[in-house]
Structure formats: C-alpha cells, structure tokens
Design a protein around this motif. Structure first.
Motif, short mmCIF file in Angstrom:
data_model
loop_
_atom_site.label_atom_id
_atom_site.label_comp_id
_atom_site.label_asym_id
_atom_site.label_seq_id
_atom_site.Cartn_x
_atom_site.Cartn_y
_atom_site.Cartn_z
N PHE A 253 0.85 -1.20 0.00
CA PHE A 253 0.00 0.00 0.00
C PHE A 253 0.88 1.24 0.00
N ASP A 254 0.31 2.36 -0.50
CA ASP A 254 1.06 3.62 -0.54
C ASP A 254 1.24 4.15 0.88
N LEU A 255 2.41 4.69 1.18
CA LEU A 255 2.59 5.39 2.45
C LEU A 255 2.01 6.80 2.35
N HIS A 256 2.06 7.36 1.15
CA HIS A 256 1.54 8.71 0.95
C HIS A 256 0.10 8.81 1.44
N GLY A 257 -0.16 9.84 2.27
CA GLY A 257 -1.52 10.04 2.76
C GLY A 257 -1.87 9.25 4.01
N LYS A 258 -1.01 8.29 4.38
CA LYS A 258 -1.29 7.51 5.60
C LYS A 258 -0.85 8.31 6.84
N THR A 259 -1.36 7.90 8.00
CA THR A 259 -1.01 8.60 9.23
C THR A 259 0.00 7.77 10.03
N ALA A 260 1.14 8.41 10.32
CA ALA A 260 2.15 7.76 11.16
C ALA A 260 2.01 8.32 12.58
N GLY A 261 1.96 7.44 13.57
CA GLY A 261 1.93 7.86 14.98
C GLY A 261 3.30 7.60 15.58
N VAL A 262 3.96 8.66 16.02
CA VAL A 262 5.33 8.54 16.52
C VAL A 262 5.32 8.73 18.04
N ILE A 263 5.78 7.74 18.76
CA ILE A 263 5.81 7.82 20.23
C ILE A 263 7.24 8.11 20.67
N GLY A 264 7.45 9.29 21.22
CA GLY A 264 8.81 9.73 21.58
C GLY A 264 9.35 10.63 20.49
N THR A 265 9.42 11.92 20.77
CA THR A 265 9.87 12.87 19.73
C THR A 265 11.20 13.50 20.12
N GLY A 266 12.13 12.63 20.52
CA GLY A 266 13.50 13.10 20.79
C GLY A 266 14.28 13.11 19.49
N LYS A 267 15.59 12.81 19.61
CA LYS A 267 16.45 12.92 18.43
C LYS A 267 16.00 12.01 17.29
N ILE A 268 15.77 10.73 17.64
CA ILE A 268 15.43 9.76 16.59
C ILE A 268 14.00 9.97 16.09
N GLY A 269 13.08 10.16 17.04
CA GLY A 269 11.67 10.33 16.66
C GLY A 269 11.48 11.49 15.70
N ARG A 270 12.17 12.58 15.94
CA ARG A 270 11.99 13.76 15.08
C ARG A 270 12.52 13.53 13.67
N ILE A 271 13.64 12.79 13.58
CA ILE A 271 14.17 12.50 12.24
C ILE A 271 13.20 11.57 11.51
N PHE A 272 12.65 10.62 12.26
CA PHE A 272 11.67 9.72 11.64
C PHE A 272 10.45 10.52 11.15
N ILE A 273 10.04 11.51 11.94
CA ILE A 273 8.91 12.36 11.53
C ILE A 273 9.25 13.07 10.21
N ASP A 274 10.46 13.63 10.13
CA ASP A 274 10.87 14.33 8.88
C ASP A 274 10.84 13.36 7.69
N ILE A 275 11.32 12.15 7.92
CA ILE A 275 11.34 11.16 6.82
C ILE A 275 9.90 10.86 6.39
N CYS A 276 9.02 10.67 7.36
CA CYS A 276 7.61 10.37 7.04
C CYS A 276 6.99 11.52 6.25
N ARG A 277 7.29 12.73 6.68
CA ARG A 277 6.72 13.89 5.96
C ARG A 277 7.22 13.92 4.52
N GLY A 278 8.47 13.51 4.34
CA GLY A 278 9.03 13.43 2.97
C GLY A 278 8.25 12.47 2.09
N PHE A 279 7.61 11.49 2.70
CA PHE A 279 6.81 10.53 1.95
C PHE A 279 5.36 11.00 1.79
N GLY A 280 5.08 12.23 2.28
CA GLY A 280 3.72 12.75 2.17
C GLY A 280 2.76 12.14 3.17
#
Ligand code: NAI
Length: 345
Positions: free
Chosen positions: A140-167
């Motif tokens: 399935f497409d990641l674009h448009g899906k909702t990612a829930g990130v638990i813990g927004t420290g160093k790693i969590g924030r980078i993961f958030i940026d990566i997810c946003r890059g996928f839309g």
C-alpha cells in the motif's frame, strides 16, 4: 595507561575502538562474553568497563566491580535501562553516548517499514529462485497515511521528517512534548486510534514498559503496522502475537525484542531456538525481525567509539568531570549536565 575491560565484543567494535583508543593512553581488553554476575570477575585489574545494551549491570554486578576497584562504567550506547544507576551512585561513575547517529536508527525504521509494506523481503527471496510471480506482493502507498510517533527526541523527530518526505500525516505522543516544534501532539489513546503506522522512539522506563499491550492494540486501527527500533519491552510480545493472529495488527517490524539478551547479536543458525514466542513471531509472513541492527552504520560506529574513548579519557584526566555522565540524583540528563560544574559524587 587506562585499562578498559570491554565486554560483549564484536569484530566491528574492535576496528573502531582500536582506531580511537590509540590516540589516548588506553588499553582495551576485548572480552567476548557479556557482563553479568558470573563474568564480572573478568574485570579485575581494569580501571573501567565498557558495556553494551545486553550486558547486565545490576546492583550485584556493580558491587563486584566496585570491590575490584573499577571506577567507571562506560556504556557504548545511548540507552541505559540495563544499568542500576541508583546502585552505582556513590560507588562507580557511569557515562554513555547520548547520540551517535539518530539518522541510522530513524532510517532503519523506515527501511523496515518500506520492506514490510512493499513485501521486499518476499520479492527478494522469490527472484533469487527465478520466481517472478507478483501474487501476494500487493502493498500500500505510504503517501496520505497517518504515522503515529511515540517519543519525539532525536530519533523520533528524524523519523517524523522522513515520514513527511513521503507525504504522510504525522501525529505524535511524548511525555514531554517539544514546544514550537511544529509537531502535532495527541494523547496516546488518540495516537492509537488514528495511526496506520505506529513507530516507537521513547526510552524503556517503568512507565513505558509494555506500553503496547492488549488494551493498546485493541484501540488501534485494523491493519496497523507497528515498528519498534527502541527497546523490546516497550511491547508485550505475547499481546502482539495475539494481535497478529487475530488479523488486527497488519504487520510488525521489530529491531528489538524483550528477551533478546541471550539471542540477538549471535549466530544461532543450526541450533534449536528455545524462545517459542520469538520463533512464532518470526514464522509470521507479516513480521520482520532484525537483530538490534538499527544503529549499525559506519558513521554511528565511529561516533560511538570516539565519544566513548573521549568519555573515558576525560573521566580519568579531567578530575573525573565528564559531560556524558549519568547521574542518579538528577531528574534528567539535561538537568544534570546544566547544573554540573564538578563530579556527580
Ligand atoms: P531521546 O532521549 O532524544 O528521545 C526520547 C524521547 O522520548 C524524548 O523526547 C522523551 O521526552 C520521550 N519520552 C520519555 N518518556 C516518555 C514516555 N513515558 N512516553 C513517551 N515519550 C517519552 O532518545 P533518542 O536518541 O531519540 O532514542 C530513543 C530510543 O531509541 C532510546 O531510548 C533507545 O532505547 C533507542 N535506541 C535504539 C537503537 C537501536 O539500535 N535499535 C539505537 C539507539 C537508540
């Protein structure tokens, strides 16, 4: 000469630590076994011990190290849930590597997610046997899906940026939300209810132990993908297996596992694995397990070795003052660092 007993040594550790160690007056005694009550004796004569995530540094081990005259426990990891800091306080100082490559872990989390949702692990095996069928490989497409990130420290924030890059849309939960970060925080229950994908990036504490349990899975969307690159015990693995068997959990990507200590990092092929739960999880077509590998990039290994060697060196040559010391007295590492102008004790 600073003598360091280096527990749970792997070949990749030796290369990077010898490179940085030779710049300081430091001698490593590489020991393959893990540190625990039975092996602590091997630290006799050492000024410091260097340990990793699955070494056991409980009160009994700390007492033995203290008796042998060990002055410093140097973690070559960020997480320190395996060290009893209260038992160490007043006896042995503890240092860690607060960050070495948050990109390595966040990128691995996304690699696991992509592998899982696009069935790359299955396609790879098929084409190696000249099976070019696509049946059963629909993702399935990641674009448009909702990612829930638990813990927004160093790693969590980078993961958030990566997810946003996928839309993707991102919602997050953190016990201590970051102000003005542009992150859309929700409650943990809301995160469970809204997310198509849930990725764990918080530390293991009494509070976060089994935060993904049967009740949490119950609240999640059908088909949710759960990624854990943080610590195994954040997830109740029995409840996860039940969620998978009930077709509630669509896929699980696990770089860590609660009972990994005697299993991960070693070659058990050709042996019978005594962990039925892990065996069952691995047997599932929608579960991907990597062996606590998320940190393993050249950049991270170099940073780990450089920071650990600097930690040890500054402890022994700088009146015991080290910015990366973990202190039991303080509420958080940040608080401790800010206040500290001298040794912790
Ligand atoms: P960090 O300290 O920068 O971020 C952790 C975040 O979790 C912070 O924002 C903190 O406020 C939050 N947090 C604390 N308690 C919480 C709770 N009860 N509920 C929700 N959030 C909470 O740590 P970093 O560097 O981002 O690492 C995260 C975790 O990743 C580490 O604790 C470690 O367990 C794991 N890790 C795994 C590696 C691997 O190879 N698989 C390598 C490195 C770290």
């Amino acid at each position: 000469m600073i003598n360091v007993a280096f527990f749970d040594t792997k070949d990749y550790d030796k290369l990077s630590f010898l490179k940085y160690g030779e710049r300081h007056d430091m001698q490593f005694r590489f020991i393959e076994t893990k540190l625990n009550e039975d092996t602590a004796e091997l630290a006799r004569g050492a000024d410091a011990v260097c340990v990793f995530v699955n070494d056991t540094v409980n009160a009994a081990v700390i007492d033995k190290l203290y008796e042998y005259g060990v002055k410093l426990i140097a973690l070559r990891s960020a997480g320190y849930n395996n060290v009893d800091l209260s038992a160490a306080y007043g006896k042995i100082h503890v240092v860690h590597v607060p960050a070495y490559s948050p990109y390595a872990v966040a990128e691995h989390a996304m690699a696991l997610l992509l592998t899982s949702v696009r069935r790359i692990h299955k396609a790879y095996n098929r084409t190696r046997e000249f099976n070019f069928s696509l049946n059963g490989l629909t993702g399935f497409d990641l674009h448009g899906k909702t990612a829930g990130v638990i813990g927004t420290g160093k790693i969590g924030r980078i993961f958030i940026d990566i997810c946003r890059g996928f839309g993707m849309n991102v919602v997050a939960y953190d016990r201590f939300p970051a102000k003005d970060s542009g992150i859309h925080y929700v409650s943990l229950d809301e995160l469970f209810e809204q997310s198509d994908i849930i990725s764990l990036h918080c530390p293991l504490t009494d509070e976060t132990h089994h935060m993904i349990d049967a009740a949490a899975i119950d609240r999640m969307k059908k088909g949710v993908v759960i990624i854990n690159t943080s610590r195994g015990a954040l997830i109740d693995a029995e409840a996860l297996l039940e969620g998978i068997k009930a077709r509630k959990v669509g896929a699980a990507c696990l770089d860590v596992y609660e009972e990994e200590a005697d299993i991960f990092f070693e070659d058990h092929s050709g042996h019978i694995l005594n962990d039925d739960l892990l065996s069952r999880l691995i047997s599932m077509p929608n579960v991907i397990v990597t062996s606590h590998q998320a940190f393993l990039t050249e950049e991270a290994l170099n940073n780990i070795a450089e920071t650990t060697v600097n930690n040890i060196s500054s402890y022994f040559t700088n009146d015991g003052i080290c910015d990366n010391e973990l202190c039991y007295r303080c509420d958080s590492i940040e608080h401790c660092k800010k206040d500290r102008k001298e040794r912790c004790f």
